[in-house]
Design a protein around this motif. Sequence first.
Motif, PDB file in Angstrom:
ATOM      1  N   ARG A   1      -5.488  -2.436 -10.098  1.00  0.00           N
ATOM      2  CA  ARG A   1      -6.567  -2.005 -10.983  1.00  0.00           C
ATOM      3  C   ARG A   1      -7.242  -0.749 -10.423  1.00  0.00           C
ATOM      4  N   GLY A   2      -7.554   0.173 -11.311  1.00  0.00           N
ATOM      5  CA  GLY A   2      -8.232   1.380 -10.861  1.00  0.00           C
ATOM      6  C   GLY A   2      -7.340   2.211  -9.963  1.00  0.00           C
ATOM      7  N   GLN A   3      -7.948   2.939  -9.070  1.00  0.00           N
ATOM      8  CA  GLN A   3      -7.227   3.803  -8.145  1.00  0.00           C
ATOM      9  C   GLN A   3      -6.943   3.048  -6.851  1.00  0.00           C
ATOM     10  N   ALA A   4      -6.123   2.024  -6.959  1.00  0.00           N
ATOM     11  CA  ALA A   4      -5.825   1.191  -5.796  1.00  0.00           C
ATOM     12  C   ALA A   4      -4.492   0.486  -6.005  1.00  0.00           C
TER      13      ALA A   4
ATOM     14  N   ARG B   1       2.586   4.559  -0.968  1.00  0.00           N
ATOM     15  CA  ARG B   1       2.295   5.632  -1.922  1.00  0.00           C
ATOM     16  C   ARG B   1       3.528   6.529  -2.034  1.00  0.00           C
TER      17      ARG B   1
ATOM     18  N   LYS C   1       2.889   7.863 -14.600  1.00  0.00           N
ATOM     19  CA  LYS C   1       2.776   8.434 -13.255  1.00  0.00           C
ATOM     20  C   LYS C   1       1.650   7.761 -12.488  1.00  0.00           C
ATOM     21  N   ARG C   2       1.961   7.269 -11.304  1.00  0.00           N
ATOM     22  CA  ARG C   2       0.992   6.582 -10.458  1.00  0.00           C
ATOM     23  C   ARG C   2       1.118   7.092  -9.019  1.00  0.00           C
ATOM     24  N   ALA C   3       0.033   6.994  -8.280  1.00  0.00           N
ATOM     25  CA  ALA C   3       0.070   7.384  -6.861  1.00  0.00           C
ATOM     26  C   ALA C   3       0.749   6.317  -6.023  1.00  0.00           C
ATOM     27  N   TRP C   4       0.654   5.062  -6.483  1.00  0.00           N
ATOM     28  CA  TRP C   4       1.142   3.924  -5.701  1.00  0.00           C
ATOM     29  C   TRP C   4       2.466   3.406  -6.265  1.00  0.00           C
TER      30      TRP C   4
ATOM     31  N   PRO D   1       0.925  -0.172  -8.257  1.00  0.00           N
ATOM     32  CA  PRO D   1      -0.463   0.089  -8.655  1.00  0.00           C
ATOM     33  C   PRO D   1      -1.176  -1.169  -9.127  1.00  0.00           C
TER      34      PRO D   1
ATOM     35  N   GLN E   1       0.806  -1.221   0.000  1.00  0.00           N
ATOM     36  CA  GLN E   1       0.000   0.000   0.000  1.00  0.00           C
ATOM     37  C   GLN E   1       0.840   1.273   0.000  1.00  0.00           C
TER      38      GLN E   1
END
Length: 416
Positions: free
Chosen positions: A304-307, A249, A296-299, A302, A247
């Motif tokens: 599927r989707g925003q998770a 970020r 570019k990703r938040a995680w 990463p 998880q």
Amino acid sequence: MASGVEVGKLKRAPLRRWLSGGVTRDYRDPQYPTVRLRANGERTKASIFLVFNEQNVTRWRKVGTWPDLCIDTFLEQLPATLAERAAGGEVMFGQFVTVADVVTWYAGHVADNTTMSVSWRRNVRSIVTRHLIPRAGQLPLASLSWSDLDSALVKSMLADGYSPRYVVEVVSKLKTAFSSAAGLRLLDSNPLAGFKPSVRLPKALDARLYDSDLGELFKLLSETVMVQAMLFVLMMMFGTRINETRQARWDQFTGDVWVIPPSNTKNGNELRLPLTKSARALIDHYRRWQLANVGKRAWLFPGRGQAPIAVRTAQDWSVGLRFKYFTSHDIRRLFRTIIAEIGIDTVIGELLLNHSLPVLLRTYVQSSLNAGVSQALEQYHQYLIERGFNQIAPEIIPRSHSDLGNGQSQMASGWL
């Protein structure tokens, strides 16, 4: 919620006033002495019980939930229900008729219980939907036999190739569901109390990782695709749990610290891990690789989707990493063993692992040992480098430490 009993008419308007009033937990109407209503915690609904005295023991049997069950319809049917019971009919299970009814209720019951971890609640939901309902859900509670349950659930899972340990875990969740329902008086008694599945667990395997396994572990990681290898490299460098690591970020890496928020940790305490020079170089290289190859990703990992990737995916990656039987948690155990063997203070070791510490000791650590935590990680990372950590990411390790190894491996080539 306040205790006590409010007396009134079993009509919709008085019941609504009782629930919204928030004063008493129970409600009864003297005209119907066998009927009792009990409000839920949010006072949005009330369970309807039939209350009997049997052999000097008061028994509560849930028959529905108001307002889901119309109170007028229930009272119209009450004489017939009581007559059926007097003749030996089954009313004790109320809304629970089959095993599926109980486990479906339990999955919903724990879904919003924040005292249990998110991963544990998801595991319950998965076990209920994938195994308990399809295999044993149709079994009737009124005539539930342990033999039928063992055949429908235990033997069928073993026949389908599931491990004995996993079968035992599934049975444990089933028994917990029944125990919880009985504890809340949704079942008159627990028909699974004492049930033991016909499973013989294998002898415990030597699942430990040793210092001598580092070379083989480094070699495997160097041959693993970038994203998967990075997950376990972080776990190895910081001793974090797989659920905490998956998880991660990018915004949690601030300055020279990796901040793991309370929502991601097992004990609900924030964990702040200092980044050594090697760790910063590793993370910077991985960030550039992700931007170039994934976008570019938040995680960091990463899904599927925003998770981020699912915990089951991370566990599947762990299985693919094995050169002997071990779990992802054994990487964390190896971390703890090594930092103890190289002389890291025990309190610092417990702090790095985010184990719960007494309040006074936690205060002492924060005020006096923060510098020691950073030094401990520097010492530990140097220990890994001296044992071939450069096989995984040669470009982030000073060349003076050791030979660069095979730069053409999947993991190493990603850093170039």
